[in-house]
Design a protein around this motif. Structure first.
Motif, mmCIF file in Angstrom:
data_model
loop_
_atom_site.group_PDB
_atom_site.id
_atom_site.type_symbol
_atom_site.label_atom_id
_atom_site.label_comp_id
_atom_site.label_asym_id
_atom_site.label_seq_id
_atom_site.Cartn_x
_atom_site.Cartn_y
_atom_site.Cartn_z
ATOM 1 N N ALA A 9 0.843 -1.191 0.000
ATOM 2 C CA ALA A 9 0.000 0.000 0.000
ATOM 3 C C ALA A 9 0.882 1.246 0.000
ATOM 4 O O ALA A 9 1.981 1.229 0.548
ATOM 5 C CB ALA A 9 -0.904 0.000 1.230
ATOM 6 N N GLU A 10 0.395 2.307 -0.594
ATOM 7 C CA GLU A 10 1.154 3.563 -0.634
ATOM 8 C C GLU A 10 1.245 4.214 0.747
ATOM 9 O O GLU A 10 2.250 4.806 1.078
ATOM 10 C CB GLU A 10 0.545 4.536 -1.641
ATOM 11 N N GLY A 11 0.211 4.127 1.528
ATOM 12 C CA GLY A 11 0.211 4.789 2.830
ATOM 13 C C GLY A 11 -0.735 4.116 3.804
ATOM 14 O O GLY A 11 -1.393 3.121 3.473
ATOM 15 N N PRO A 12 -0.838 4.656 5.012
ATOM 16 C CA PRO A 12 -1.656 4.018 6.052
ATOM 17 C C PRO A 12 -3.147 3.957 5.718
ATOM 18 O O PRO A 12 -3.813 2.978 6.070
ATOM 19 C CB PRO A 12 -1.401 4.870 7.299
ATOM 20 N N GLU A 13 -3.685 4.979 5.043
ATOM 21 C CA GLU A 13 -5.108 4.961 4.706
ATOM 22 C C GLU A 13 -5.424 3.808 3.759
ATOM 23 O O GLU A 13 -6.402 3.088 3.936
ATOM 24 C CB GLU A 13 -5.540 6.296 4.067
ATOM 25 N N GLU A 14 -4.577 3.626 2.749
ATOM 26 C CA GLU A 14 -4.781 2.531 1.799
ATOM 27 C C GLU A 14 -4.621 1.175 2.498
ATOM 28 O O GLU A 14 -5.388 0.243 2.233
ATOM 29 C CB GLU A 14 -3.800 2.643 0.630
ATOM 30 N N LEU A 15 -3.670 1.087 3.409
ATOM 31 C CA LEU A 15 -3.454 -0.151 4.173
ATOM 32 C C LEU A 15 -4.716 -0.508 4.966
ATOM 33 O O LEU A 15 -5.163 -1.659 4.965
ATOM 34 C CB LEU A 15 -2.256 0.035 5.104
ATOM 35 N N LEU A 16 -5.310 0.484 5.624
ATOM 36 C CA LEU A 16 -6.527 0.249 6.410
ATOM 37 C C LEU A 16 -7.716 -0.096 5.518
ATOM 38 O O LEU A 16 -8.555 -0.925 5.902
ATOM 39 C CB LEU A 16 -6.838 1.463 7.280
ATOM 40 N N ASP A 17 -7.801 0.500 4.327
ATOM 41 C CA ASP A 17 -8.870 0.155 3.382
ATOM 42 C C ASP A 17 -8.781 -1.307 2.961
ATOM 43 O O ASP A 17 -9.790 -2.008 2.899
ATOM 44 C CB ASP A 17 -8.813 1.047 2.141
ATOM 45 N N ILE A 18 -7.556 -1.760 2.680
ATOM 46 C CA ILE A 18 -7.353 -3.160 2.280
ATOM 47 C C ILE A 18 -7.728 -4.087 3.436
ATOM 48 O O ILE A 18 -8.422 -5.091 3.237
ATOM 49 C CB ILE A 18 -5.897 -3.391 1.838
ATOM 50 N N ASP A 52 4.528 -4.434 9.516
ATOM 51 C CA ASP A 52 3.536 -4.903 8.554
ATOM 52 C C ASP A 52 2.341 -5.459 9.306
ATOM 53 O O ASP A 52 2.335 -5.492 10.532
ATOM 54 C CB ASP A 52 4.125 -5.965 7.615
ATOM 55 N N ILE A 53 1.341 -5.862 8.560
ATOM 56 C CA ILE A 53 0.175 -6.552 9.127
ATOM 57 C C ILE A 53 0.087 -7.886 8.407
ATOM 58 O O ILE A 53 0.054 -7.935 7.175
ATOM 59 C CB ILE A 53 -1.119 -5.742 8.910
ATOM 60 N N LYS A 54 0.103 -8.960 9.177
ATOM 61 C CA LYS A 54 -0.020 -10.297 8.589
ATOM 62 C C LYS A 54 -1.420 -10.829 8.880
ATOM 63 O O LYS A 54 -1.868 -10.839 10.019
ATOM 64 C CB LYS A 54 1.046 -11.235 9.158
ATOM 65 N N LEU A 55 -2.071 -11.256 7.827
ATOM 66 C CA LEU A 55 -3.407 -11.824 7.930
ATOM 67 C C LEU A 55 -3.341 -13.317 7.655
ATOM 68 O O LEU A 55 -2.678 -13.742 6.712
ATOM 69 C CB LEU A 55 -4.341 -11.186 6.890
ATOM 70 N N THR A 56 -4.019 -14.085 8.457
ATOM 71 C CA THR A 56 -4.237 -15.490 8.133
ATOM 72 C C THR A 56 -5.664 -15.572 7.628
ATOM 73 O O THR A 56 -6.597 -15.112 8.292
ATOM 74 C CB THR A 56 -4.050 -16.402 9.361
ATOM 75 N N VAL A 74 1.799 -4.408 3.645
ATOM 76 C CA VAL A 74 2.962 -3.583 3.979
ATOM 77 C C VAL A 74 2.879 -2.255 3.234
ATOM 78 O O VAL A 74 2.411 -2.204 2.099
ATOM 79 C CB VAL A 74 4.283 -4.326 3.668
ATOM 80 N N GLN A 75 3.317 -1.198 3.897
ATOM 81 C CA GLN A 75 3.405 0.105 3.248
ATOM 82 C C GLN A 75 4.685 0.171 2.430
ATOM 83 O O GLN A 75 5.713 -0.373 2.829
ATOM 84 C CB GLN A 75 3.424 1.221 4.278
ATOM 85 N N GLN A 76 4.644 0.862 1.316
ATOM 86 C CA GLN A 76 5.802 0.995 0.439
ATOM 87 C C GLN A 76 7.025 1.488 1.212
ATOM 88 O O GLN A 76 8.130 0.988 1.024
ATOM 89 C CB GLN A 76 5.473 1.953 -0.713
ATOM 90 N N ARG A 77 6.833 2.432 2.106
ATOM 91 C CA ARG A 77 7.941 3.002 2.891
ATOM 92 C C ARG A 77 8.672 1.923 3.697
ATOM 93 O O ARG A 77 9.894 1.897 3.754
ATOM 94 C CB ARG A 77 7.377 4.068 3.828
ATOM 95 N N TYR A 78 7.926 1.034 4.318
ATOM 96 C CA TYR A 78 8.544 -0.016 5.128
ATOM 97 C C TYR A 78 9.177 -1.105 4.272
ATOM 98 O O TYR A 78 10.158 -1.719 4.667
ATOM 99 C CB TYR A 78 7.532 -0.597 6.115
#
Length: 121
Positions: A9-18, A52-56, A74-78
């Motif tokens: 994801a580009e940023g935290p908002e996109e990460l939360l949307d996913i 990152d956030i790992k989903l099972t 994962v965010q692109q920055r990380y």
């Protein structure tokens, strides 16, 4: 074996949307359902540490079989931070051959379509 993939994801908002989309999925409707979440953003406040956030997830593999899979968000920055840390660790461990290949990869991904300097290809 567990199936794995990552979504950048580009940023935290996109990460939360996913993440929200995965939370809404149901095995009966979508063939996928969230089983667990491991959020390393909660574990460390150090902004320089990889997170990152790992989903099972449970995936309907066939009509009668289901399987577990891991999805890494994962965010692109990380992701870039992790590549650079891997490169530095390789240099400090004397892994020059592997580091050279990784350096090329990092340089190419950092400069996009710009030409790679002579000697780095």
């Amino acid at each position: 074996d567990i199936a794995r993939c990552s979504i950048t994801a580009e940023g935290p908002e996109e990460l939360l949307d996913i993440l929200k989309k995965f939370e809404e999925m149901k095995i009966s409707r979508d063939g996928v359902e969230l089983v667990s979440i491991s959020n390393s953003f909660c574990k460390s406040m150090d902004s320089k540490q990889y997170k990152d956030i790992k989903l099972t997830i449970e995936v309907q593999a066939s009509k009668s079989q289901k399987m577990l899979a891991e999805v890494q968000l994962v965010q692109q920055r990380y992701l870039e931070l992790r590549k650079h840390c891997t490169l530095l660790k390789g240099i400090s461990n004397g892994e020059y051959h592997d580091v050279t290949a990784l350096a090329r990869q990092v340089i190419r991904s950092s400069i996009g379509s710009y030409p790679v300097p002579v000697g780095l290809t």
